[in-house]
Scaffold this active site. Structure first.
Site, PDB file in Angstrom:
ATOM      1  N   HIS A 146      -5.333  -5.953 -10.837  1.00 49.66           N
ATOM      2  CA  HIS A 146      -4.754  -7.180  -9.789  1.00 49.66           C
ATOM      3  C   HIS A 146      -4.720  -8.388 -10.669  1.00 49.66           C
ATOM      4  O   HIS A 146      -3.864  -9.279  -9.911  1.00 49.66           O
ATOM      5  CB  HIS A 146      -5.841  -7.028  -8.509  1.00 49.66           C
ATOM      6  CG  HIS A 146      -5.921  -6.106  -7.785  1.00 49.66           C
ATOM      7  ND1 HIS A 146      -6.974  -5.040  -7.575  1.00 49.66           N
ATOM      8  CD2 HIS A 146      -5.317  -5.715  -6.548  1.00 49.66           C
ATOM      9  CE1 HIS A 146      -6.902  -4.288  -6.672  1.00 49.66           C
ATOM     10  NE2 HIS A 146      -5.742  -4.845  -6.019  1.00 49.66           N
ATOM     11  N   GLU A 177       0.868  -1.349  -0.052  1.00 50.60           N
ATOM     12  CA  GLU A 177       0.004  -0.015  -0.057  1.00 50.60           C
ATOM     13  C   GLU A 177       0.630   1.414  -0.020  1.00 50.60           C
ATOM     14  O   GLU A 177       0.301   2.263  -0.797  1.00 50.60           O
ATOM     15  CB  GLU A 177      -0.942   0.138   1.265  1.00 50.60           C
ATOM     16  CG  GLU A 177      -1.819  -1.112   1.416  1.00 50.60           C
ATOM     17  CD  GLU A 177      -2.832  -1.337  -0.052  1.00 50.60           C
ATOM     18  OE1 GLU A 177      -2.964  -0.253  -0.773  1.00 50.60           O
ATOM     19  OE2 GLU A 177      -3.083  -2.340  -0.455  1.00 50.60           O
TER      20      GLU A 177
HETATM   21 ZN    ZN Z   1      -2.713  -2.284  -4.873  1.00 48.68          ZN
END
Ligand code: ZN
Length: 343
Positions: free
Chosen positions: A265, A170
């Site tokens: 993703h 993150e």
């Molecule tokens: Zn990510």
């Protein structure tokens, strides 16, 4: 249908779980809640990204200090951000608070010592984290300004601060925001997600002092809950085997298999495998060699929001030559990595 941005668990995984008839109603309801909550945090992120772009273009040469401050806030299971500030997080009896402080501080050290980078923006930006966000929130995210960690429901997912790769992943979205400014769709989106897996994974290996051969290259291993584990999922993603059945979110492992409009993703699979292959081929610590090559591309290419994967591959071959010499083992390893995924 909403676009998901920079949260750890992909939206479609949460949606799949929300509709899974073999799970309890409560787990399904919470997965749906977690998916929806993320949507509402998106707008903030898009705005801060624009602000970061403006700052970069206007050459902000000032810095806050030589080392970033690390602050931790407790949302106490509300959705009130940033929550109550914990004055001395290093001494907190709350293990989530303490762990978040310690690992985020390690991430700052990792960036400073390995990459000579002063925090996310290279200007000493305070690293702000909010923990215990929402009720059993099944996700973690960078919202453009700060980190947000849910506790997980304890069954599908555990406390998201348990994964050093989650923390690194993150925070790396923040670094991308202040460097390449990659968009979050198509090939650029796949590269964006991959940068975060690469830096999250390197940070985890650095904390464990693992070299490329002894690392497991799994992403999200520590946050898989007992119910997902029972079903045979040992991780969210596997950089060394993106398509593996043990992955909760298996990915394509070759460039030719990417499709337009795919969630980042998933399109991050090929660049993830390229990085992992190069690191294994060369051996040693990922952050001392191939990681430096990736970072060089990230920080010298300028703002390239629509970057193509072939462009990143070409730049990394060149950067490996600049850093380690043409025809060096490092450059050959980078080449082998990209060739494996068809780039
Ligand atoms: Zn990510």
């Amino acid at each position: 249908m909403y676009r998901c941005h920079c949260q750890f668990i992909p939206a479609d995984v949460l949606e799949r779980l929300a509709c899974d008839p073999t799970l309890s109603q409560e787990l399904c309801k919470n997965a749906a809640y977690s998916a929806r909550l993320t949507q509402h945090l998106l707008d903030i992120r898009l705005q801060t990204e624009k602000l970061a772009g403006f700052v970069l273009e206007n050459h902000n040469l000032l810095k806050l200090g030589d080392n970033p401050e690390v602050s931790v806030f407790d949302c106490k299971r509300t959705q009130s951000l940033p929550g109550l500030q914990i004055r001395t997080p290093a001494e907190s009896s709350d293990t989530t608070v303490k762990r978040t402080y310690v690992e985020t501080d390690h991430m700052a050290t990792f960036l400073r010592e390995v990459f000579k980078r002063n925090s996310i923006d290279d200007a000493g930006m305070t690293l702000m984290s909010s923990v215990h966000y929402g009720k059993k929130y099944n996700n973690a995210m960078w919202n453009g300004l700060q980190m947000i960690y849910g506790d997980g429901d304890g069954e599908l997912f555990l406390d998201f601060t348990l994964g050093t790769d989650v923390i690194g992943h993150e925070l790396a979205h923040g670094i991308t925001q202040y460097t390449l400014q990659l968009d979050y769709d198509d090939e650029a989106g796949g590269l964006n997600e991959s940068m975060s897996d690469v830096f999250g994974s390197m940070f985890r290996q650095w904390r464990l002092k693992q070299d490329a051969a002894s690392a497991d290259w799994l992403v999200g291993k520590e946050v898989m809950g007992p119910v997902t584990r029972e079903r045979g999922y040992t991780c969210l993603r596997d950089m060394s085997a993106p398509a593996g059945e043990h992955c909760l979110a298996p990915q394509p492992d070759h460039f030719r298999d990417l499709k337009p409009g795919q969630d980042p993703h998933y399109t991050s699979g090929p660049p993830n495998l390229a990085f992992c292959t190069a690191c294994k081929q060369l051996g040693g610590y990922s952050w001392e060699t191939i990681g430096k090559v990736w970072y060089q591309v990230m920080t010298t290419a300028g703002l390239v929001p629509r970057m193509k994967m072939a462009d990143f591959a070409a730049r990394s071959r060149q950067a490996a030559g600049e850093l380690f010499g043409n025809d060096s083992p490092a450059q050959k390893a980078v080449d082998k990595g990209w060739k494996k995924v068809g780039l």
